[in-house]
Each structure stands twice: as structure tokens, then as C-alpha cells.
Design a protein around this motif. Sequence first.
Motif, PDB file in Angstrom:
ATOM      1  N   LEU A 122       0.831  -1.212   0.000  1.00 54.92           N
ATOM      2  CA  LEU A 122       0.000   0.000   0.000  1.00 54.92           C
ATOM      3  C   LEU A 122       0.863   1.258   0.000  1.00 54.92           C
ATOM      4  CD1 LEU A 122      -2.748  -1.100   2.556  1.00 54.92           C
ATOM      5  CD2 LEU A 122      -3.102  -0.628   0.125  1.00 54.92           C
ATOM      6  N   ALA A 123       1.929   1.235   0.801  1.00 55.65           N
ATOM      7  CA  ALA A 123       2.828   2.386   0.874  1.00 55.65           C
ATOM      8  C   ALA A 123       3.498   2.633  -0.467  1.00 55.65           C
ATOM      9  CB  ALA A 123       3.876   2.166   1.966  1.00 55.65           C
ATOM     10  N   ASN A 124       3.924   1.552  -1.124  1.00 53.62           N
ATOM     11  CA  ASN A 124       4.620   1.679  -2.403  1.00 53.62           C
ATOM     12  C   ASN A 124       3.715   2.250  -3.490  1.00 53.62           C
ATOM     13  OD1 ASN A 124       6.879  -0.613  -4.207  1.00 53.62           O
ATOM     14  ND2 ASN A 124       6.565   1.578  -4.346  1.00 53.62           N
ATOM     15  N   SER A 125       2.547   1.637  -3.652  1.00 54.00           N
ATOM     16  CA  SER A 125       1.626   2.116  -4.687  1.00 54.00           C
ATOM     17  C   SER A 125       1.104   3.512  -4.355  1.00 54.00           C
ATOM     18  CB  SER A 125       0.460   1.135  -4.862  1.00 54.00           C
ATOM     19  OG  SER A 125      -0.194   0.894  -3.628  1.00 54.00           O
ATOM     20  N   GLY A 126       0.860   3.773  -3.060  1.00 51.37           N
ATOM     21  CA  GLY A 126       0.394   5.099  -2.643  1.00 51.37           C
ATOM     22  C   GLY A 126       1.429   6.168  -2.906  1.00 51.37           C
ATOM     23  N   ALA A 127       2.692   5.868  -2.632  1.00 50.52           N
ATOM     24  CA  ALA A 127       3.767   6.833  -2.857  1.00 50.52           C
ATOM     25  C   ALA A 127       3.889   7.180  -4.334  1.00 50.52           C
ATOM     26  CB  ALA A 127       5.089   6.284  -2.328  1.00 50.52           C
ATOM     27  N   VAL A 128       3.789   6.153  -5.177  1.00 51.91           N
ATOM     28  CA  VAL A 128       3.880   6.385  -6.621  1.00 51.91           C
ATOM     29  C   VAL A 128       2.747   7.286  -7.094  1.00 51.91           C
ATOM     30  CG1 VAL A 128       3.640   5.271  -8.882  1.00 51.91           C
ATOM     31  CG2 VAL A 128       5.167   4.293  -7.164  1.00 51.91           C
ATOM     32  N   PHE A 129       1.527   7.008  -6.637  1.00 56.90           N
ATOM     33  CA  PHE A 129       0.371   7.792  -7.090  1.00 56.90           C
ATOM     34  C   PHE A 129       0.432   9.240  -6.587  1.00 56.90           C
ATOM     35  CE2 PHE A 129      -4.061   9.279  -6.610  1.00 56.90           C
ATOM     36  CZ  PHE A 129      -4.448   9.211  -7.937  1.00 56.90           C
ATOM     37  N   ILE A 130       0.666   9.401  -5.298  1.00 58.77           N
ATOM     38  CA  ILE A 130       0.657  10.749  -4.702  1.00 58.77           C
ATOM     39  C   ILE A 130       1.800  11.608  -5.236  1.00 58.77           C
ATOM     40  CG2 ILE A 130       0.933  12.042  -2.546  1.00 58.77           C
ATOM     41  CD1 ILE A 130      -0.497   9.679  -1.145  1.00 58.77           C
ATOM     42  N   LEU A 131       2.999  11.039  -5.294  1.00 59.83           N
ATOM     43  CA  LEU A 131       4.143  11.828  -5.754  1.00 59.83           C
ATOM     44  C   LEU A 131       4.087  12.074  -7.258  1.00 59.83           C
ATOM     45  CD1 LEU A 131       7.001  10.479  -3.489  1.00 59.83           C
ATOM     46  CD2 LEU A 131       5.933  12.714  -3.454  1.00 59.83           C
ATOM     47  N   SER A 132       3.366  11.229  -7.992  1.00 64.22           N
ATOM     48  CA  SER A 132       3.140  11.512  -9.413  1.00 64.22           C
ATOM     49  C   SER A 132       2.285  12.761  -9.569  1.00 64.22           C
ATOM     50  CB  SER A 132       2.447  10.332 -10.104  1.00 64.22           C
ATOM     51  OG  SER A 132       3.285   9.210 -10.155  1.00 64.22           O
ATOM     52  N   LEU A 133       1.254  12.866  -8.737  1.00 70.37           N
ATOM     53  CA  LEU A 133       0.407  14.066  -8.774  1.00 70.37           C
ATOM     54  C   LEU A 133       1.218  15.308  -8.445  1.00 70.37           C
ATOM     55  CD1 LEU A 133      -2.850  12.805  -6.986  1.00 70.37           C
ATOM     56  CD2 LEU A 133      -2.450  13.079  -9.437  1.00 70.37           C
ATOM     57  N   ILE A 134       2.058  15.187  -7.432  1.00 67.83           N
ATOM     58  CA  ILE A 134       2.901  16.326  -7.052  1.00 67.83           C
ATOM     59  C   ILE A 134       3.872  16.665  -8.185  1.00 67.83           C
ATOM     60  CG2 ILE A 134       4.698  17.110  -5.449  1.00 67.83           C
ATOM     61  CD1 ILE A 134       3.353  15.393  -3.307  1.00 67.83           C
ATOM     62  N   PHE A 182       8.855   0.129 -12.171  1.00 71.01           N
ATOM     63  CA  PHE A 182       8.608  -0.144 -10.757  1.00 71.01           C
ATOM     64  C   PHE A 182       8.409  -1.631 -10.457  1.00 71.01           C
ATOM     65  CE2 PHE A 182       6.550   4.282 -10.982  1.00 71.01           C
ATOM     66  CZ  PHE A 182       7.756   4.901 -10.719  1.00 71.01           C
ATOM     67  N   CYS A 183       7.917  -2.395 -11.436  1.00 76.84           N
ATOM     68  CA  CYS A 183       7.608  -3.808 -11.192  1.00 76.84           C
ATOM     69  C   CYS A 183       8.741  -4.752 -11.565  1.00 76.84           C
ATOM     70  CB  CYS A 183       6.344  -4.214 -11.964  1.00 76.84           C
ATOM     71  SG  CYS A 183       4.835  -3.399 -11.416  1.00 76.84           S
ATOM     72  N   VAL A 184       9.418  -4.461 -12.677  1.00 79.96           N
ATOM     73  CA  VAL A 184      10.467  -5.357 -13.156  1.00 79.96           C
ATOM     74  C   VAL A 184      11.776  -5.001 -12.460  1.00 79.96           C
ATOM     75  CG1 VAL A 184      11.725  -6.201 -15.153  1.00 79.96           C
ATOM     76  CG2 VAL A 184       9.313  -5.595 -15.373  1.00 79.96           C
ATOM     77  N   GLY A 185      12.036  -5.642 -11.372  1.00 79.76           N
ATOM     78  CA  GLY A 185      13.263  -5.371 -10.631  1.00 79.76           C
ATOM     79  C   GLY A 185      13.387  -6.293  -9.434  1.00 79.76           C
ATOM     80  N   ALA A 186      14.627  -6.483  -9.020  1.00 77.47           N
ATOM     81  CA  ALA A 186      14.886  -7.397  -7.910  1.00 77.47           C
ATOM     82  C   ALA A 186      14.283  -6.902  -6.598  1.00 77.47           C
ATOM     83  CB  ALA A 186      16.391  -7.600  -7.750  1.00 77.47           C
ATOM     84  N   MET A 187      14.262  -5.589  -6.405  1.00 73.74           N
ATOM     85  CA  MET A 187      13.789  -5.059  -5.130  1.00 73.74           C
ATOM     86  C   MET A 187      12.303  -5.364  -4.926  1.00 73.74           C
ATOM     87  SD  MET A 187      14.869  -1.341  -3.625  1.00 73.74           S
ATOM     88  CE  MET A 187      15.289  -1.201  -1.884  1.00 73.74           C
ATOM     89  N   ALA A 188      11.526  -5.352  -6.012  1.00 75.53           N
ATOM     90  CA  ALA A 188      10.097  -5.668  -5.909  1.00 75.53           C
ATOM     91  C   ALA A 188       9.905  -7.106  -5.461  1.00 75.53           C
ATOM     92  CB  ALA A 188       9.410  -5.431  -7.251  1.00 75.53           C
ATOM     93  N   ILE A 189      10.711  -8.015  -6.018  1.00 78.53           N
ATOM     94  CA  ILE A 189      10.588  -9.433  -5.668  1.00 78.53           C
ATOM     95  C   ILE A 189      11.093  -9.703  -4.265  1.00 78.53           C
ATOM     96  CG2 ILE A 189      11.334 -11.761  -6.293  1.00 78.53           C
ATOM     97  CD1 ILE A 189      11.501 -10.788  -9.194  1.00 78.53           C
ATOM     98  N   LEU A 209      12.004   5.409  -2.877  1.00 77.85           N
ATOM     99  CA  LEU A 209      12.739   5.453  -4.139  1.00 77.85           C
ATOM    100  C   LEU A 209      11.789   5.581  -5.333  1.00 77.85           C
ATOM    101  CD1 LEU A 209      15.385   2.648  -3.448  1.00 77.85           C
ATOM    102  CD2 LEU A 209      15.832   5.103  -3.574  1.00 77.85           C
ATOM    103  N   ASP A 210      10.756   4.735  -5.355  1.00 76.64           N
ATOM    104  CA  ASP A 210       9.788   4.767  -6.460  1.00 76.64           C
ATOM    105  C   ASP A 210       9.014   6.076  -6.470  1.00 76.64           C
ATOM    106  OD1 ASP A 210      10.612   2.279  -7.149  1.00 76.64           O
ATOM    107  OD2 ASP A 210       8.773   1.227  -6.585  1.00 76.64           O
ATOM    108  N   GLN A 226       2.782  -6.655  -6.786  1.00 74.73           N
ATOM    109  CA  GLN A 226       3.442  -6.905  -5.513  1.00 74.73           C
ATOM    110  C   GLN A 226       2.490  -7.539  -4.507  1.00 74.73           C
ATOM    111  OE1 GLN A 226       7.104  -3.710  -5.391  1.00 74.73           O
ATOM    112  NE2 GLN A 226       5.246  -3.160  -4.346  1.00 74.73           N
ATOM    113  N   GLY A 227       1.229  -7.135  -4.531  1.00 75.47           N
ATOM    114  CA  GLY A 227       0.251  -7.715  -3.622  1.00 75.47           C
ATOM    115  C   GLY A 227       0.076  -9.201  -3.837  1.00 75.47           C
ATOM    116  N   THR A 228       0.065  -9.610  -5.101  1.00 76.06           N
ATOM    117  CA  THR A 228      -0.057 -11.036  -5.420  1.00 76.06           C
ATOM    118  C   THR A 228       1.126 -11.823  -4.869  1.00 76.06           C
ATOM    119  OG1 THR A 228      -1.300 -10.536  -7.447  1.00 76.06           O
ATOM    120  CG2 THR A 228      -0.262 -12.714  -7.294  1.00 76.06           C
ATOM    121  N   MET A 229       2.333 -11.280  -5.034  1.00 76.46           N
ATOM    122  CA  MET A 229       3.524 -11.975  -4.537  1.00 76.46           C
ATOM    123  C   MET A 229       3.533 -12.051  -3.014  1.00 76.46           C
ATOM    124  SD  MET A 229       6.805 -11.112  -6.919  1.00 76.46           S
ATOM    125  CE  MET A 229       6.747  -9.331  -6.697  1.00 76.46           C
TER     126      MET A 229
END
Length: 231
Positions: free
Chosen positions: A5-17, A110-117, A138-139, A165-168
Motif C-alpha cells: 500500500l505504501a509503495n503504490s500510494g507513494a507512486v500515485f501521490i508523488l506523481s500528482l505532485i 517499478f515492477c520489473v526489478g529485484a527489489m520488488a521481488i 525510491l519509487d 506486488q500484492g499477489t507476490m
Amino acid sequence: MIGVLANSGAVFILSLIGVYVGQRISDKVQTQVMTALALCASIMGIQMGMKADQFIVVILSMALGTGIGAALDIDGGLARFGEKIDKRFEKAGTENGGPMTAAIQASLLFCVGAMAIVGSLQAGVSGNNDTLLIKSVLDGLTALVMAAALGIGVGFSALPLFIYQGTMVLFAHAIAPYISDALVADLTSAGGIMVFAIGLGLMDIKKVPVANMLPTFVVVIIARAIMGMFM
């Protein structure tokens, strides 16, 4: 799911900013903030790396797993996949593309990377969201910069990021009861080494093909299963 939730929320909110104020943030500030975060990621990776139950298992698994990954060229495959997507968008439309183009490009980043896994497995198995929280910052900062250039479409990438990420995390949580504490410790240690390597790359100290290390997780599980047959 807090980290997801934090990851997806950060991406959405900071994209708006980023759409409104991203261009006002100097490159110097962005670079220094990213360096500070990379240092934090590296220190966290060291802490995780020291949690191994049997470090010799981690060492051998890292060597074998990375060898397998290098032979399969996982890192190169992901890079070529990203290049193909970029070229397709370049041929399809404008210089930066539309909102959906930006969303897909950001989702890949944001999805294709070792840190996500690594972060998702860590959160699902042990309930530790530290890696995903670092990734959130970072994201988020990356999304801010991208949104300033590509527009609000970058924010749309929060949805596929959440699903991926939620599925994993849910899968890792489902199998967690069948995983021993020793295996969790060794998986955490291997993941920590990868996070440390990611930090080195973010600081431009050493570009490590971290994706090639991902088979290490499978090797650790197999090694622990074999050990369990004789112990």
C-alpha cells in the motif's frame, strides 16, 4: 500488505505532485536525495545479510544461483524487454507518448526489478516491510521526476504495481507456515545481499546485474530441503 500500500500510494501521490511542482526541483537536490536513500538501502541490506542461519548455505546458494542467472542472462533479458517496449512506443506516437504510454513505462520500471521481488517475499514470509518501504520512497521520488516529464499517466502505474506486488506478498504469506525459521533467515540474508547490491548501483559505485541473482532464492530452498533430509 502495508508495504504494498505504501509503495503504490507513494507512486500515485508523488506523481500528482510531480505534475505540478516536479520541474521546480533541481537536479542537484534530486541526486543528493537519491544518494542518501541509496545509502540507507545499502545499510539495510547489510543488516538483512547478517541474519543468515547458516551463512555457508547463503554463500553457496548465491554462487550457484547467480551462475544460473548469468547463464540464463535474466538481467539482460529484462533489459532487452524494456528496450523493445521503449522502441515500440517511440514508433507508435509522440516523443513522450500519451498517458497510457507513461503508465506502462512506469509500471515496467517499478515492477520489473529485484527489489520488488525481494521486498514482496520478505513481507509475505516474515511480515517485514522494510525493503518495500525503502522502495516506496525510491519509487515515489522517481515517479515525481517522471511525472514532471511524462504527465499524470505515471500515476496510473500505481494500480498494476499494487496488483503485482500484492499477489507476490499473498503467495509468500500462504506458503509461510510451511517454511522453517532457518529457511526464512537464509532467504532474508540472500535478499539483503541483493538489496546491498542495488544500493551500490544507485550510488553508481558498481552496477551489479542483480536480476541474475534471483535464482538464489530457489537454490536456498532446495539446499535447505536437502539438509532437512539428513538432519
